[in-house]
Write a protein that holds these residues in place. Sequence first.
Motif, PDB file in Angstrom:
ATOM      1  N   GLU A 104       0.830  -1.200   0.000  1.00 15.81           N
ATOM      2  CA  GLU A 104       0.000   0.000   0.000  1.00 15.81           C
ATOM      3  C   GLU A 104       0.877   1.267   0.000  1.00 15.81           C
ATOM      4  N   PRO A 105       1.681   1.470  -1.054  1.00 20.12           N
ATOM      5  CA  PRO A 105       2.614   2.602  -1.056  1.00 20.12           C
ATOM      6  C   PRO A 105       1.922   3.963  -0.956  1.00 20.12           C
ATOM      7  N   GLU A 106       0.714   4.094  -1.499  1.00 18.50           N
ATOM      8  CA  GLU A 106       0.008   5.376  -1.416  1.00 18.50           C
ATOM      9  C   GLU A 106      -0.329   5.707   0.039  1.00 18.50           C
ATOM     10  N   ASN A 107      -0.759   4.693   0.801  1.00 17.03           N
ATOM     11  CA  ASN A 107      -1.069   4.913   2.216  1.00 17.03           C
ATOM     12  C   ASN A 107       0.188   5.197   3.026  1.00 17.03           C
ATOM     13  N   GLN A 108       1.290   4.523   2.668  1.00 17.02           N
ATOM     14  CA  GLN A 108       2.556   4.806   3.337  1.00 17.02           C
ATOM     15  C   GLN A 108       2.959   6.262   3.112  1.00 17.02           C
ATOM     16  N   THR A 109       2.832   6.716   1.879  1.00 13.61           N
ATOM     17  CA  THR A 109       3.213   8.094   1.551  1.00 13.61           C
ATOM     18  C   THR A 109       2.341   9.098   2.304  1.00 13.61           C
ATOM     19  N   LYS A 110       1.053   8.861   2.354  1.00 14.71           N
ATOM     20  CA  LYS A 110       0.141   9.765   3.091  1.00 14.71           C
ATOM     21  C   LYS A 110       0.520   9.856   4.564  1.00 14.71           C
ATOM     22  N   LYS A 111       0.792   8.722   5.180  1.00 13.74           N
ATOM     23  CA  LYS A 111       1.163   8.725   6.598  1.00 13.74           C
ATOM     24  C   LYS A 111       2.511   9.418   6.792  1.00 13.74           C
ATOM     25  N   MET A 112       3.457   9.177   5.876  1.00  8.77           N
ATOM     26  CA  MET A 112       4.767   9.829   5.993  1.00  8.77           C
ATOM     27  C   MET A 112       4.621  11.345   5.853  1.00  8.77           C
ATOM     28  N   GLN A 113       3.756  11.797   4.966  1.00 10.79           N
ATOM     29  CA  GLN A 113       3.509  13.234   4.817  1.00 10.79           C
ATOM     30  C   GLN A 113       2.889  13.817   6.085  1.00 10.79           C
ATOM     31  N   GLU A 114       2.129  13.020   6.803  1.00 10.60           N
ATOM     32  CA  GLU A 114       1.573  13.457   8.093  1.00 10.60           C
ATOM     33  C   GLU A 114       2.664  13.584   9.154  1.00 10.60           C
ATOM     34  N   ILE A 115       3.646  12.712   9.088  1.00  6.71           N
ATOM     35  CA  ILE A 115       4.744  12.710  10.063  1.00  6.71           C
ATOM     36  C   ILE A 115       5.707  13.864   9.826  1.00  6.71           C
TER      37      ILE A 115
ATOM     38  N   SER B  17       7.614  17.770   2.580  1.00  8.42           N
ATOM     39  CA  SER B  17       8.238  16.853   1.635  1.00  8.42           C
ATOM     40  C   SER B  17       7.884  17.275   0.224  1.00  8.42           C
ATOM     41  N   GLY B  18       8.800  16.992  -0.702  1.00  7.80           N
ATOM     42  CA  GLY B  18       8.565  17.278  -2.108  1.00  7.80           C
ATOM     43  C   GLY B  18       7.856  16.128  -2.793  1.00  7.80           C
ATOM     44  N   ASP B  19       7.832  16.173  -4.116  1.00  7.05           N
ATOM     45  CA  ASP B  19       7.221  15.113  -4.911  1.00  7.05           C
ATOM     46  C   ASP B  19       8.084  13.857  -4.892  1.00  7.05           C
ATOM     47  N   ASN B  20       7.426  12.719  -5.080  1.00  5.15           N
ATOM     48  CA  ASN B  20       8.090  11.437  -5.227  1.00  5.15           C
ATOM     49  C   ASN B  20       8.817  11.032  -3.947  1.00  5.15           C
ATOM     50  N   LEU B  21       8.053  10.905  -2.884  1.00  7.06           N
ATOM     51  CA  LEU B  21       8.536  10.499  -1.558  1.00  7.06           C
ATOM     52  C   LEU B  21       8.377   8.994  -1.409  1.00  7.06           C
ATOM     53  N   SER B  22       9.453   8.293  -1.051  1.00 10.00           N
ATOM     54  CA  SER B  22       9.394   6.851  -0.843  1.00 10.00           C
ATOM     55  C   SER B  22      10.220   6.488   0.389  1.00 10.00           C
ATOM     56  N   VAL B  23       9.541   6.036   1.437  1.00  9.78           N
ATOM     57  CA  VAL B  23      10.197   5.624   2.677  1.00  9.78           C
ATOM     58  C   VAL B  23       9.732   4.208   2.995  1.00  9.78           C
ATOM     59  N   GLN B  24      10.690   3.310   3.201  1.00  6.53           N
ATOM     60  CA  GLN B  24      10.370   1.930   3.554  1.00  6.53           C
ATOM     61  C   GLN B  24      10.323   1.787   5.077  1.00  6.53           C
ATOM     62  N   ALA B  25       9.482   0.884   5.553  1.00  4.62           N
ATOM     63  CA  ALA B  25       9.435   0.601   6.984  1.00  4.62           C
ATOM     64  C   ALA B  25      10.696  -0.184   7.359  1.00  4.62           C
ATOM     65  N   THR B  26      11.206  -0.098   8.518  1.00  2.00           N
ATOM     66  CA  THR B  26      10.681   0.716   9.591  1.00  2.00           C
ATOM     67  C   THR B  26      11.312   2.098   9.546  1.00  2.00           C
TER      68      THR B  26
END
Length: 187
Positions: A42-53, A57-66
């Motif tokens: 669910e990369p879209e949900n990961q990105t939304k939560k990361m933007q909340e944290i 952030s700019g465009d094209n944000l990708s952070v892997q857990a943890t």
Amino acid sequence: MLSELDKLQAGDWYHFDDKAIVARKAHAAKLCQEFNAISATEPENQTKKMQEILGSSGDNLSVQATFNCDYGKNIHVGHDFLSNYNLTILDMAPVTIGNNVMIGPNCGIYTVNHPMTRNSRRQYLAQAKPVTIGNDVWFGGSVTVLPGVTIGNNVVVAAGAVVAKNVHNNTLVAGVPAKPIRRLTQD
């Protein structure tokens, strides 16, 4: 009289067991726990939560857990940011990361330091200094960046390096502590 949070934000020594600081860290831990629970499918949900944290952030944000942080709102990343697994950012002071930055697995970026004397450590003192990372930077795995460090543009930090001093533009650094190995070209 300054609050402990005011002292922290001013770059002075502060008591890290202060209620406001503890609450800030607990809130960040809750958000990180929520992020880390989201499926990698669910990369879209990961990105939304990361933007909340994050603070921004700019465009094209990708952070892997943890992913773990102290506050989150002090972290500002540019466009095309990629973090591999197990990134920890202790962001009691601002952490500013430029565009086109890739961070390998098991890396840590730390803005917090503690006193060198035992009596001061027993008082739960800490001091935070900002970290700045430029554009077009790549960290290999298990890189550690210490408080107050500025890393320039077009820098490669070799796996396992501990960056304790500023790094100039167009440089490959490696080792513990990290030292310049050679200059890098633009292309």
